[in-house]
Design an enzyme around this catalytic site. Sequence first.
Site, PDB file in Angstrom:
ATOM      1  CG  ASP A 116      -0.206  -0.383   2.485  1.00  0.00           C
ATOM      2  OD1 ASP A 116       0.977  -0.005   2.650  1.00  0.00           O
ATOM      3  OD2 ASP A 116      -0.814  -1.069   3.323  1.00  0.00           O
ATOM      4  CG  ASP A 168       1.252   3.926   4.452  1.00  0.00           C
ATOM      5  OD1 ASP A 168       0.065   3.672   4.219  1.00  0.00           O
ATOM      6  OD2 ASP A 168       2.034   3.111   4.962  1.00  0.00           O
ATOM      7  CG  ASP A 198       9.489   0.968  12.488  1.00  0.00           C
ATOM      8  OD1 ASP A 198       9.706   1.600  11.433  1.00  0.00           O
ATOM      9  OD2 ASP A 198       8.733  -0.022  12.534  1.00  0.00           O
TER      10      ASP A 198
HETATM   11  P1  ATP Z   1       3.977  -2.836   5.094  1.00  0.00           P
HETATM   12  O1  ATP Z   1       2.837  -1.900   4.838  1.00  0.00           O
HETATM   13  O2  ATP Z   1       4.663  -3.345   3.904  1.00  0.00           O
HETATM   14  O3  ATP Z   1       3.632  -3.887   6.056  1.00  0.00           O
HETATM   15  P2  ATP Z   1       5.096  -0.535   6.346  1.00  0.00           P
HETATM   16  O4  ATP Z   1       6.510  -0.170   6.621  1.00  0.00           O
HETATM   17  O5  ATP Z   1       4.328   0.353   5.432  1.00  0.00           O
HETATM   18  O6  ATP Z   1       5.119  -2.012   5.843  1.00  0.00           O
HETATM   19  P3  ATP Z   1       3.074   0.018   8.265  1.00  0.00           P
HETATM   20  O7  ATP Z   1       2.702  -0.779   9.447  1.00  0.00           O
HETATM   21  O8  ATP Z   1       2.109   0.198   7.153  1.00  0.00           O
HETATM   22  O9  ATP Z   1       4.405  -0.654   7.725  1.00  0.00           O
HETATM   23  O10 ATP Z   1       3.558   1.426   8.799  1.00  0.00           O
HETATM   24  C1  ATP Z   1       3.839   2.529   7.948  1.00  0.00           C
HETATM   25  C2  ATP Z   1       5.049   3.289   8.465  1.00  0.00           C
HETATM   26  O11 ATP Z   1       4.767   3.815   9.763  1.00  0.00           O
HETATM   27  C3  ATP Z   1       6.295   2.450   8.652  1.00  0.00           C
HETATM   28  O12 ATP Z   1       7.047   2.377   7.460  1.00  0.00           O
HETATM   29  C4  ATP Z   1       7.033   3.201   9.728  1.00  0.00           C
HETATM   30  O13 ATP Z   1       7.722   4.284   9.199  1.00  0.00           O
HETATM   31  C5  ATP Z   1       5.917   3.737  10.590  1.00  0.00           C
HETATM   32  N1  ATP Z   1       5.602   2.834  11.699  1.00  0.00           N
HETATM   33  C6  ATP Z   1       4.692   1.828  11.695  1.00  0.00           C
HETATM   34  N2  ATP Z   1       4.654   1.195  12.870  1.00  0.00           N
HETATM   35  C7  ATP Z   1       5.569   1.790  13.656  1.00  0.00           C
HETATM   36  C8  ATP Z   1       5.999   1.589  14.988  1.00  0.00           C
HETATM   37  N3  ATP Z   1       5.482   0.612  15.748  1.00  0.00           N
HETATM   38  N4  ATP Z   1       6.960   2.411  15.468  1.00  0.00           N
HETATM   39  C9  ATP Z   1       7.476   3.412  14.705  1.00  0.00           C
HETATM   40  N5  ATP Z   1       7.120   3.620  13.452  1.00  0.00           N
HETATM   41  C10 ATP Z   1       6.180   2.840  12.910  1.00  0.00           C
HETATM   42 MG    MG Z   2       2.261   0.276   4.879  1.00  0.00          MG
END
Ligand code: ATP
Ligand code: MG
Length: 422
Positions: free
Chosen positions: A55, A57, A131
């Site tokens: 996705d 963001d 993170d």
């Molecule tokens: P995917 O969507 O492929 O699972 P993602 O990196 O986009 O991976 P998400 O959970 O959608 O993960 O979170 C979006 C963004 O928000 C992350 O890339 C990170 O920068 C931030 N983020 C998410 N969860 C946390 C957390 N627990 N602590 C700090 N930052 C976070």
């Molecule tokens: Mg994501």
Amino acid sequence: MSNPPPQRIDDHIINRDDLDNHAVEVVRTLKGAGFEAYLVGGCVRDLLCQMKPKDFDVATNATPTEVRTLFRRSRLIGRRFPIAHVRSGRELFEVSTFRQAQHDDIETNEHGLIVKDTAYGTAADDAFRRDFTINALYYDVESHEIIDYVGGIEDIVNKRLRFIGDPADRLAEDPVRMLRAIRFAAKLGFRIDDDIMALVDDTAERLDAIPGARLFDEFLKLFLSGYGEAAWQLLSSTPLAHSLFPSCDPDSEIVQAAMRNTDQRIAQDQPVTPGFLIAVLLWADFDARSREANPENKAGLVYDIATDTLAVQQQHIAIPRRFSTFAREVWQLQPRLIVRQPRNIRRVLSHKRFRAAFDFLCLRGLQDEALAELGQWWETLQTLERDDQQAMIDALPSTGKRRRSRRKRSGNRPSGTTQQES
Ligand code: ATP
Ligand code: MG
């Protein structure tokens, strides 16, 4: 706190064609209204790793309320971190407002866990509250530049998972980040830094304090995103597996095989359900309890044993009822697949969980020759026309059992079939 100036990189492999048009549209709308806005996080990371993002963001300096007024099809969600969900086309985008990493209004509980954090900030602030360095890259759709405050590009090149800031602090704030590390390592084939892995024992204990519903979400992402086998391999080499699934043997052959099957099914666009993995992960516990149970007390026995197995697990991960029911049904069908009572075969075949229960039996067959042969029998049965099926059913050896009398249920059944059948 003043942040060092970011690197701006325009020489990278992201192609404008790889971007989601609707996501770009959301960014443009925000910028058109005078706000700053970028694509951020997983989508930038995945594109740089030549993977298809799950996705897209968006991060912006518009507040959630401002985002809400700009997009008709939007709503605000989340209490700990309010963000906007914006619909564009058939997709849903998370639009989050820049936040600060460290500030005075951050609320933590006595373990250092963040409970509320709504202080808004700049893009630089926002980068530092994320993170991993690889998750903190911002893509500017107009200049085509990647903005890197934390050395994320270099870590992508070196395939490293590194926290922004001190790993011990970041894990104390949110121990789920350890599971995220495992997930990204599995998905991207990256190496988790040693100073993170050094904290794994401590973090495994801290997961006990995380709400079960959040752990269920994380469980789904770990094992139903197409790289569950790798994730399980990493997880099961640490105490994390035990803190998520205390009753599961981390070396279980059938768990490994189920993870692999699930990955293959996802790769082939076949449906998958968490219920099946739950059934596999908790099978050993259910099976052990079944063997211990008093065979004289049959009424509702399987149901109660399943309830006990699931109840212990629920203390760690909140499994929604439809999935625990799924697991229970798969377990309940096992003895019926094994006993093969001729008059029951058709009912079993048309049971809504037959296919899952059959797959489950085949998994068990990996460790038990007799079950593997039974799996073969059912496999063949399914390929036949009705008449040929009947011939197979008629050819079954008699189970040597009388019809169950209504008053007194018949005595000993063959081993592995001691449970009530429906
Ligand atoms: P995917 O969507 O492929 O699972 P993602 O990196 O986009 O991976 P998400 O959970 O959608 O993960 O979170 C979006 C963004 O928000 C992350 O890339 C990170 O920068 C931030 N983020 C998410 N969860 C946390 C957390 N627990 N602590 C700090 N930052 C976070
Ligand atoms: Mg994501």
